[in-house]
Scaffold this motif. Structure first.
Motif, mmCIF file in Angstrom:
data_model
loop_
_atom_site.group_PDB
_atom_site.id
_atom_site.type_symbol
_atom_site.label_atom_id
_atom_site.label_comp_id
_atom_site.label_asym_id
_atom_site.label_seq_id
_atom_site.Cartn_x
_atom_site.Cartn_y
_atom_site.Cartn_z
ATOM 1 N N LEU A 1 0.710 -1.271 -0.070
ATOM 2 C CA LEU A 1 -0.107 0.103 0.099
ATOM 3 C C LEU A 1 0.895 1.103 -0.058
ATOM 4 O O LEU A 1 2.042 1.344 0.750
ATOM 5 C CB LEU A 1 -0.637 -0.097 1.368
ATOM 6 C CG LEU A 1 -1.836 -1.008 1.616
ATOM 7 C CD1 LEU A 1 -2.542 -1.114 2.879
ATOM 8 C CD2 LEU A 1 -2.850 -1.149 0.180
ATOM 9 N N GLU A 2 0.507 2.224 -0.708
ATOM 10 C CA GLU A 2 1.221 3.350 -0.611
ATOM 11 C C GLU A 2 0.940 4.326 0.440
ATOM 12 O O GLU A 2 -0.508 4.393 0.830
ATOM 13 C CB GLU A 2 0.909 4.239 -2.228
ATOM 14 C CG GLU A 2 1.979 5.510 -2.237
ATOM 15 C CD GLU A 2 1.433 6.234 -3.422
ATOM 16 O OE1 GLU A 2 2.321 6.532 -4.311
ATOM 17 O OE2 GLU A 2 0.363 6.721 -3.231
ATOM 18 N N SER A 3 1.845 4.935 1.145
ATOM 19 C CA SER A 3 1.612 5.630 2.176
ATOM 20 C C SER A 3 2.482 6.998 2.043
ATOM 21 O O SER A 3 2.744 7.323 0.933
ATOM 22 C CB SER A 3 1.989 5.120 3.648
ATOM 23 O OG SER A 3 2.977 4.791 3.720
ATOM 24 N N ILE A 4 2.598 7.782 2.895
ATOM 25 C CA ILE A 4 3.299 9.065 2.877
ATOM 26 C C ILE A 4 4.841 8.748 2.274
ATOM 27 O O ILE A 4 5.440 9.654 1.587
ATOM 28 C CB ILE A 4 3.369 9.942 4.198
ATOM 29 C CG1 ILE A 4 3.771 11.258 3.883
ATOM 30 C CG2 ILE A 4 4.279 9.222 4.984
ATOM 31 C CD1 ILE A 4 3.460 12.158 4.894
ATOM 32 N N GLN A 5 5.402 7.494 2.397
ATOM 33 C CA GLN A 5 6.816 7.468 1.962
ATOM 34 C C GLN A 5 6.591 7.286 0.414
ATOM 35 O O GLN A 5 7.982 7.596 -0.176
ATOM 36 C CB GLN A 5 7.284 6.001 2.359
ATOM 37 C CG GLN A 5 7.687 6.029 3.926
ATOM 38 C CD GLN A 5 6.375 5.609 4.832
ATOM 39 O OE1 GLN A 5 5.251 5.545 4.461
ATOM 40 N NE2 GLN A 5 6.551 5.232 6.124
ATOM 41 N N GLY A 6 5.577 7.051 -0.282
ATOM 42 C CA GLY A 6 5.754 7.191 -1.573
ATOM 43 C C GLY A 6 5.674 5.934 -2.308
ATOM 44 O O GLY A 6 5.773 4.649 -1.787
ATOM 45 N N THR A 7 5.495 5.952 -3.882
ATOM 46 C CA THR A 7 5.290 4.737 -4.635
ATOM 47 C C THR A 7 6.811 4.086 -4.568
ATOM 48 O O THR A 7 6.748 2.516 -4.624
ATOM 49 C CB THR A 7 4.943 5.088 -6.072
ATOM 50 O OG1 THR A 7 3.789 5.955 -5.846
ATOM 51 C CG2 THR A 7 5.070 4.115 -6.970
ATOM 52 N N ASP A 8 7.888 4.858 -4.639
ATOM 53 C CA ASP A 8 9.276 3.948 -4.889
ATOM 54 C C ASP A 8 9.522 3.161 -3.529
ATOM 55 O O ASP A 8 9.863 1.849 -3.736
ATOM 56 C CB ASP A 8 10.241 4.903 -5.007
ATOM 57 C CG ASP A 8 10.420 5.563 -6.424
ATOM 58 O OD1 ASP A 8 9.440 4.887 -7.259
ATOM 59 O OD2 ASP A 8 10.994 6.456 -6.918
ATOM 60 N N GLY B 1 6.386 7.519 -14.030
ATOM 61 C CA GLY B 1 7.527 8.050 -14.969
ATOM 62 C C GLY B 1 8.127 6.714 -15.312
ATOM 63 O O GLY B 1 7.897 5.590 -14.981
ATOM 64 N N PRO B 2 9.112 7.085 -16.140
ATOM 65 C CA PRO B 2 10.133 5.587 -16.524
ATOM 66 C C PRO B 2 10.577 4.835 -15.290
ATOM 67 O O PRO B 2 10.683 3.724 -15.235
ATOM 68 C CB PRO B 2 11.199 6.442 -17.185
ATOM 69 C CG PRO B 2 10.598 7.615 -17.954
ATOM 70 C CD PRO B 2 9.666 8.079 -16.639
ATOM 71 N N GLU B 3 10.852 5.691 -14.136
ATOM 72 C CA GLU B 3 11.297 5.040 -13.095
ATOM 73 C C GLU B 3 10.463 4.045 -12.217
ATOM 74 O O GLU B 3 10.652 3.092 -11.654
ATOM 75 C CB GLU B 3 11.876 5.960 -11.962
ATOM 76 C CG GLU B 3 12.775 5.595 -10.638
ATOM 77 C CD GLU B 3 13.862 4.590 -11.124
ATOM 78 O OE1 GLU B 3 14.273 3.840 -10.106
ATOM 79 O OE2 GLU B 3 14.544 4.729 -12.242
ATOM 80 N N THR B 4 9.237 4.610 -12.228
ATOM 81 C CA THR B 4 7.941 3.750 -11.766
ATOM 82 C C THR B 4 7.933 2.516 -12.513
ATOM 83 O O THR B 4 7.839 1.242 -11.667
ATOM 84 C CB THR B 4 6.688 4.609 -11.992
ATOM 85 O OG1 THR B 4 6.601 5.740 -11.628
ATOM 86 C CG2 THR B 4 5.556 3.758 -11.102
ATOM 87 N N VAL B 5 8.113 2.547 -13.816
ATOM 88 C CA VAL B 5 8.081 1.118 -14.548
ATOM 89 C C VAL B 5 9.310 0.259 -14.220
ATOM 90 O O VAL B 5 9.069 -0.937 -14.094
ATOM 91 C CB VAL B 5 8.127 1.497 -16.181
ATOM 92 C CG1 VAL B 5 8.101 0.086 -16.896
ATOM 93 C CG2 VAL B 5 6.819 2.292 -16.441
ATOM 94 N N ARG B 6 10.330 0.759 -14.081
ATOM 95 C CA ARG B 6 11.721 0.172 -13.677
ATOM 96 C C ARG B 6 11.424 -0.537 -12.323
ATOM 97 O O ARG B 6 11.626 -1.661 -12.080
ATOM 98 C CB ARG B 6 12.777 0.815 -13.955
ATOM 99 C CG ARG B 6 13.233 1.380 -15.023
ATOM 100 C CD ARG B 6 14.790 2.078 -15.044
ATOM 101 N NE ARG B 6 14.731 3.492 -14.634
ATOM 102 C CZ ARG B 6 14.409 4.382 -15.627
ATOM 103 N NH1 ARG B 6 14.308 4.275 -16.930
ATOM 104 N NH2 ARG B 6 14.508 5.738 -15.181
ATOM 105 N N GLN B 7 10.745 0.340 -11.291
ATOM 106 C CA GLN B 7 10.813 -0.309 -10.144
ATOM 107 C C GLN B 7 9.598 -1.463 -9.975
ATOM 108 O O GLN B 7 9.811 -2.418 -9.212
ATOM 109 C CB GLN B 7 10.432 0.845 -9.108
ATOM 110 C CG GLN B 7 11.590 1.786 -8.949
ATOM 111 C CD GLN B 7 12.802 1.423 -8.133
ATOM 112 O OE1 GLN B 7 12.707 0.333 -7.486
ATOM 113 N NE2 GLN B 7 13.988 1.628 -8.748
ATOM 114 N N ALA B 8 8.525 -1.191 -10.783
ATOM 115 C CA ALA B 8 7.526 -2.161 -10.936
ATOM 116 C C ALA B 8 8.250 -3.612 -11.371
ATOM 117 O O ALA B 8 7.853 -4.395 -10.857
ATOM 118 C CB ALA B 8 6.583 -1.695 -11.846
#
Length: 282
Positions: free
Chosen positions: A185-192, A234-241
């Motif tokens: 779950l995403e919280s204040i720390q963010g998606t990454d 962004g691109p980093e989201t895809v890489r991290q996923a």
């Protein structure tokens, strides 16, 4: 559409979005200033007009904005909540102290609503980033070579239910689901941070090793003020996923900012990750 003759203040946080807005203003000949708050590191400011700002001195900032002829403001990029020192307050901050401290203790949407109200009380118009750069929002459809399976679609529907639930209490805008199980779950720390947690911990919790890998879904919170804090990828989201072992990234069509669409799609195809702009409830 916005009036390109209207002076724009870009309150800049981390990420590429504030730079994209500044560069668009420069290309269009629109008067603008980048508002750089103390402690916010920005490595792209050369060539852009800047107004330095201090969180505890909003009175000075509002005077600088009026002196520059700016009548609109856009909040762009991520910004951690500052540690406020009341000893540094100017008179405006003292007057606004109850609102400021309430904002610091609330969820992101509640906090940004209060900040927006403060700026609007100074006769500044809040402008959404996607009003300035209309290409940031994408329509319904598939933007990658890979397509989601029926299992992926089921996981996306489950993830939407979860994001709606945490969004209703102003917690986050994203969730990871695989084989019907919520892995993050995403919280204040963010998606990454969420995706890093999934990468480190999720493997034992996928019941079928040959089953669906899972999806990241991002969507606005119910009732969210779209002017100030739409979710983004962004691109980093895809890489991290991909690092988290997921099969795809799902965003609400027309409700999530895609920063650098061509690069995002290219990254998805290079990693064989699907990218789906899904209609709400779809």
């Amino acid at each position: 559409m916005t009036d390109k003759a209207e002076g724009l203040a870009i309150v800049a946080g981390a990420g590429v979005l504030p730079r994209m807005l500044a560069e668009d203003c420069a290309r269009a000949g629109r008067p603008y200033r980048v508002i750089k708050f103390e402690g916010i590191e920005l490595d792209w400011l050369e060539g852009h007009p800047v107004i330095p700002a201090i969180f505890e001195k909003p009175g000075r900032l509002f005077k600088d904005l009026k002196r520059a002829g700016l009548t609109a403001v856009s909040f762009a990029g991520g910004m951690a909540r500052p540690r406020i020192s009341p000893l540094r307050f100017d008179l405006t901050a003292i007057r606004l102290a109850p609102q400021l401290f309430k904002a610091l203790k609330g969820g992101d949407d509640a906090a940004l609503r209060i900040v927006s109200e403060i700026f609007e009380s100074e006769e500044l118009r809040i402008v959404a980033a996607h009003e300035l750069l209309e290409s940031l929002l994408v329509p319904e459809g598939f933007f990658s070579k890979r397509r989601p399976s029926e299992a992926d679609r089921t996981d996306a529907a489950r993830a939407e239910e979860i994001v709606d639930a945490i969004g209703a209490v102003d917690v986050g805008q994203g969730a990871v689901v695989a084989q019907g199980i919520c892995l993050g779950l995403e919280s204040i720390q963010g998606t990454d941070a969420m995706l890093a947690h999934v990468a480190a911990t999720a493997a034992p919790f996928r019941p079928d090793p040959e089953g669906a890998k899972g999806v990241l879904l991002k969507a606005p919170k119910p009732g969210q003020d779209w002017r100030t804090d739409l979710p983004a990828i962004g691109p980093e989201t895809v890489r991290q996923a991909h690092k988290a072992g997921l099969g795809g990234v799902v965003i609400e069509a027309g409700g999530v900012l895609v920063l650098g669409r061509e690069e995002v799609v290219a990254q998805a195809d290079a990693l064989d990750v699907f990218l789906w702009a899904r209609p709400r409830g779809g």
